[in-house]
Enzyme design. Structure first.
Site, mmCIF file in Angstrom:
data_model
loop_
_atom_site.group_PDB
_atom_site.id
_atom_site.type_symbol
_atom_site.label_atom_id
_atom_site.label_comp_id
_atom_site.label_asym_id
_atom_site.label_seq_id
_atom_site.Cartn_x
_atom_site.Cartn_y
_atom_site.Cartn_z
ATOM 1 N N CYS A 1 0.822 -1.205 0.000
ATOM 2 C CA CYS A 1 0.000 0.000 0.000
ATOM 3 C C CYS A 1 0.862 1.263 0.000
ATOM 4 O O CYS A 1 0.497 2.266 -0.614
ATOM 5 C CB CYS A 1 -0.959 -0.020 1.181
ATOM 6 S SG CYS A 1 -2.156 -1.367 1.081
ATOM 7 N N THR A 2 2.002 1.213 0.669
ATOM 8 C CA THR A 2 2.921 2.346 0.663
ATOM 9 C C THR A 2 3.481 2.541 -0.739
ATOM 10 O O THR A 2 3.526 3.675 -1.249
ATOM 11 C CB THR A 2 4.053 2.130 1.686
ATOM 12 O OG1 THR A 2 3.469 2.030 2.987
ATOM 13 C CG2 THR A 2 5.059 3.275 1.649
#
Length: 163
Positions: free
Chosen positions: A47-48
């Site tokens: 997600c980062t």
């Protein structure tokens, strides 16, 4: 669970809290193309990577007429920490009860390491200026997704990410 959205469908409306606690509605973006992407959890590796790809491409996406909204089931405080830590410059929205994810068919059965459970399905929906779905992509990969989306939207010629 809702059926997957397809091009031409009316995008479900929503109002969610952003990382600062302010209300953000899809209708706020009427008249602009808006990329609404759903991700499972802030501050996780995939997600980062995906959020940073959107951050690095934001100027060129905006120059091409696209806004970006990230939605996850994380609480507002976690979104604020994630946004600050990664220098994210687009709204992250909290969908703790996953009602919006469900409306967009981005919540459902997942399988991981032989285990089946309900969770957020990494998905991206592009909403056009009139509130209609232009593109709907489900089970997208975190790495390389923004480049693929740019290609699908025929934006390669607009500029390089981070431009």
């Amino acid at each position: 669970m809702a059926e997957k959205l397809t091009a031409g469908d009316t995008a479900p409306g929503f109002t969610l809290k952003d990382a600062t606690g302010a209300d953000v509605s899809l209708s706020d973006f009427r008249g602009r193309n808006t990329i609404v992407y759903f991700y499972p959890a802030a501050a996780t590796p995939g997600c980062t990577k995906q959020a940073c790809d959107f951050r690095d491409s934001l100027a060129s996406l905006q120059a091409a007429g696209y806004e970006v909204l990230g939605i996850s089931p994380d609480p507002v405080g976690k979104l604020a920490s994630f946004s600050d830590a990664e220098g994210l410059t687009f709204p992250l929205l909290s969908d703790e009860d996953h009602a919006v994810a469900e409306a967009y068919a981005a919540w459902g059965e997942k399988k991981n390491y032989g285990r089946t459970y309900e969770g957020l399905i990494r998905s991206t929906v592009v909403v056009d200026e009139d509130g209609k779905v232009a593109v709907a992509q489900y089970n997208v990969r975190a790495t390389g997704h923004v480049a693929k989306l740019r290609k699908d939207l025929k934006l390669e010629e607009v500029g390089q990410p981070g431009a």
